[in-house]
Motif scaffolding. Structure first.
Motif, PDB file in Angstrom:
ATOM      1  N   TYR A   1      29.149  43.771  37.899  1.00  0.00           N
ATOM      2  CA  TYR A   1      29.681  44.065  39.233  1.00  0.00           C
ATOM      3  C   TYR A   1      30.917  44.958  39.149  1.00  0.00           C
ATOM      4  O   TYR A   1      31.067  45.917  39.920  1.00  0.00           O
ATOM      5  CB  TYR A   1      30.018  42.769  39.964  1.00  0.00           C
ATOM      6  CG  TYR A   1      28.833  42.099  40.609  1.00  0.00           C
ATOM      7  CD1 TYR A   1      28.083  42.759  41.578  1.00  0.00           C
ATOM      8  CD2 TYR A   1      28.472  40.808  40.261  1.00  0.00           C
ATOM      9  CE1 TYR A   1      26.992  42.143  42.175  1.00  0.00           C
ATOM     10  CE2 TYR A   1      27.382  40.179  40.853  1.00  0.00           C
ATOM     11  CZ  TYR A   1      26.646  40.855  41.806  1.00  0.00           C
ATOM     12  OH  TYR A   1      25.563  40.251  42.388  1.00  0.00           O
ATOM     13  N   ILE A   2      31.821  44.644  38.216  1.00  0.00           N
ATOM     14  CA  ILE A   2      33.047  45.443  38.082  1.00  0.00           C
ATOM     15  C   ILE A   2      32.719  46.854  37.617  1.00  0.00           C
ATOM     16  O   ILE A   2      33.276  47.835  38.129  1.00  0.00           O
ATOM     17  CB  ILE A   2      34.016  44.754  37.099  1.00  0.00           C
ATOM     18  CG1 ILE A   2      34.493  43.414  37.676  1.00  0.00           C
ATOM     19  CG2 ILE A   2      35.221  45.657  36.809  1.00  0.00           C
ATOM     20  CD1 ILE A   2      35.315  42.593  36.702  1.00  0.00           C
TER      21      ILE A   2
ATOM     22  N   TYR B   1      37.510  47.619  42.929  1.00  0.00           N
ATOM     23  CA  TYR B   1      38.340  46.534  42.412  1.00  0.00           C
ATOM     24  C   TYR B   1      39.733  47.038  42.038  1.00  0.00           C
ATOM     25  O   TYR B   1      40.725  46.330  42.243  1.00  0.00           O
ATOM     26  CB  TYR B   1      37.650  45.887  41.211  1.00  0.00           C
ATOM     27  CG  TYR B   1      36.353  45.211  41.577  1.00  0.00           C
ATOM     28  CD1 TYR B   1      36.332  43.947  42.148  1.00  0.00           C
ATOM     29  CD2 TYR B   1      35.132  45.850  41.366  1.00  0.00           C
ATOM     30  CE1 TYR B   1      35.141  43.328  42.493  1.00  0.00           C
ATOM     31  CE2 TYR B   1      33.930  45.237  41.713  1.00  0.00           C
ATOM     32  CZ  TYR B   1      33.945  43.984  42.275  1.00  0.00           C
ATOM     33  OH  TYR B   1      32.765  43.376  42.630  1.00  0.00           O
TER      34      TYR B   1
ATOM     35  N   VAL C   1      37.687  35.935  33.978  1.00  0.00           N
ATOM     36  CA  VAL C   1      37.828  37.203  34.696  1.00  0.00           C
ATOM     37  C   VAL C   1      38.210  38.321  33.738  1.00  0.00           C
ATOM     38  O   VAL C   1      37.637  39.422  33.783  1.00  0.00           O
ATOM     39  CB  VAL C   1      38.875  37.067  35.818  1.00  0.00           C
ATOM     40  CG1 VAL C   1      39.167  38.431  36.447  1.00  0.00           C
ATOM     41  CG2 VAL C   1      38.403  36.086  36.877  1.00  0.00           C
TER      42      VAL C   1
ATOM     43  N   ALA D   1      35.303  39.375  31.681  1.00  0.00           N
ATOM     44  CA  ALA D   1      34.429  40.277  32.429  1.00  0.00           C
ATOM     45  C   ALA D   1      35.006  41.685  32.477  1.00  0.00           C
ATOM     46  O   ALA D   1      34.268  42.676  32.372  1.00  0.00           O
ATOM     47  CB  ALA D   1      34.227  39.735  33.847  1.00  0.00           C
TER      48      ALA D   1
ATOM     49  N   GLY E   1      29.764  39.233  36.131  1.00  0.00           N
ATOM     50  CA  GLY E   1      31.000  39.795  36.662  1.00  0.00           C
ATOM     51  C   GLY E   1      31.293  41.170  36.097  1.00  0.00           C
ATOM     52  O   GLY E   1      31.766  42.067  36.821  1.00  0.00           O
TER      53      GLY E   1
ATOM     54  N   LEU F   1      28.436  34.115  33.560  1.00  0.00           N
ATOM     55  CA  LEU F   1      29.380  34.553  34.589  1.00  0.00           C
ATOM     56  C   LEU F   1      30.135  35.802  34.152  1.00  0.00           C
ATOM     57  O   LEU F   1      30.354  36.722  34.953  1.00  0.00           O
ATOM     58  CB  LEU F   1      30.366  33.425  34.900  1.00  0.00           C
ATOM     59  CG  LEU F   1      29.808  32.196  35.622  1.00  0.00           C
ATOM     60  CD1 LEU F   1      30.865  31.120  35.744  1.00  0.00           C
ATOM     61  CD2 LEU F   1      29.286  32.583  37.005  1.00  0.00           C
ATOM     62  N   VAL F   2      30.537  35.840  32.878  1.00  0.00           N
ATOM     63  CA  VAL F   2      31.252  37.008  32.368  1.00  0.00           C
ATOM     64  C   VAL F   2      30.370  38.253  32.434  1.00  0.00           C
ATOM     65  O   VAL F   2      30.818  39.320  32.873  1.00  0.00           O
ATOM     66  CB  VAL F   2      31.732  36.745  30.922  1.00  0.00           C
ATOM     67  CG1 VAL F   2      32.196  38.045  30.259  1.00  0.00           C
ATOM     68  CG2 VAL F   2      32.870  35.739  30.919  1.00  0.00           C
TER      69      VAL F   2
END
Length: 346
Positions: A160-161, A168, A37, A40, A157, A153-154
């Motif tokens: 998206y962020i 967020y 997380v 990301a 993510g 995934l990083v």
């Protein structure tokens, strides 16, 4: 009645302690996920910095600016791979094949010098460790697919962020009690600015070190200069430890040419490190966060020991964020007033 109140109070305290222990155990178990997380968040901060620069130059909506940054970044990476991918692959293969022989030749040369006996034992220990690492190459290769998934995934993510950073941010602030929301908002914004400025400055330093390393090694006639420059560029993201690790293969290959080239290569890496430490980093820290070197070193050791390569890679940006949060939330409260945090302005 007092006995019942004491029992109820004791029960509440025990439940609080158990809840805290449960949270700590859960946090520890989820640390690898939390590192993904944060990775990301780091990539998202870089994307937001680039899109912010684009919007500052040409006014446009945030979504369009982010899309342009993603397209240009992806296209630029593909172009670099098309232009230099084959050369980098060849030189990295040459580097991998040449390093064991280069190390053996360096040991042989060192044994003929007057100081060779003083360091021969330490080099033998290093050689044993390198042999164990090489013997575990199969196990390392089995983890490549997992690392590829983590990287995917990083990146997803981060997109998206970066696409909806306010959503967020506000969601995280909703977890804070109303009485502390103002201070938490200020600390979160300050840490975000500091992280973006640090990443931008670090990227400039990495590019400068990579280019100067490649040019210097090419002028000295060191084999695989392009691959060594690429290694210097990538490892420079990890302060202190990264430049030292990047210098080792370059020095070993330089000694296969001649001792004179080897010593000249050592001088080149030392000069570049001094240039980065005394010129580039002070310029970066004027607008970002000036981290105490000892704090940065110990954070690298701690996170590297706990989380391996991922911890080592994210230790510096994580230290930037934690350092600013502590100064904003704890030091300011302790002093009862404002505390200046580098990276807050500009």
């Amino acid at each position: 009645m007092p006995a019942q109140q004491d029992l109820a109070y004791f029960t509440r305290q025990v439940l609080i302690v158990l809840a805290l222990l449960t949270v700590l155990v859960l946090f520890w178990a989820l640390t690898p996920v939390l590192m993904l997380v944060f990775g990301a968040i780091v990539v998202a901060a870089l994307l937001l910095s680039l899109s912010g620069l684009l919007r500052h130059a040409v006014p446009m909506p945030h979504g369009i600016a982010l899309a342009i940054v993603l397209v240009v970044s992806t296209g630029g990476l593909c172009l670099l791979l098309w232009m230099f991918g084959a050369q980098a692959t060849r030189e990295l293969a040459t580097l991998t094949d040449s390093l064991p022989a280069a190390y053996a030749q360096f040991q042989q040369w060192l044994g003929q010098t007057s100081v060779g006996s003083l360091v021969q034992e330490q080099l033998a220990t290093i050689g044993d460790n390198m042999g164990r690492i090489a013997s575990s190459a199969g196990a390392i290769a089995m983890t490549v697919s997992s690392g590829t998934i983590d990287l995917f995934l990083v990146l997803v993510g981060a997109i998206y962020i970066a696409a909806q950073p306010e959503m967020y941010r506000n969601g995280l602030l909703h977890l804070v009690p109303p009485s502390a929301k103002a201070a938490a908002t200020d600390a979160l914004d300050a840490s975000g600015r500091a992280l973006r400025l640090w990443l931008g400055g670090q990227l400039v330093a990495m590019v400068a070190v990579g280019i100067l390393t490649g040019l210097g090694l090419w002028m000295l006639g060191v084999p695989a200069a392009f691959a060594l420059a690429l290694i210097a560029f990538l490892l420079d993201f990890v302060p202190i430890i990264g430049p030292i690790a990047a210098a080792i293969p370059g020095i070993l290959l330089a000694f296969t040419v001649s001792p004179q080239v080897g010593f000249a290569t050592i001088a080149l890496y030392v000069v570049l490190q001094q240039l980065e430490s005394n010129v580039l980093q002070p310029l970066i820290q004027q607008r970002a966060v000036e981290l105490p070197p000892a704090l940065l070193l110990f954070s690298l050791v701690i996170f590297g020991s706990l989380q391996g390569a991922a911890g080592l890679l994210l230790a510096a940006p994580l230290t930037v964020v934690v350092y600013v949060l502590v100064k904003r939330l704890y030091v300011r409260e302790l002093l009862g007033g404002e505390t200046a945090v580098p990276g807050e302005h500009g």
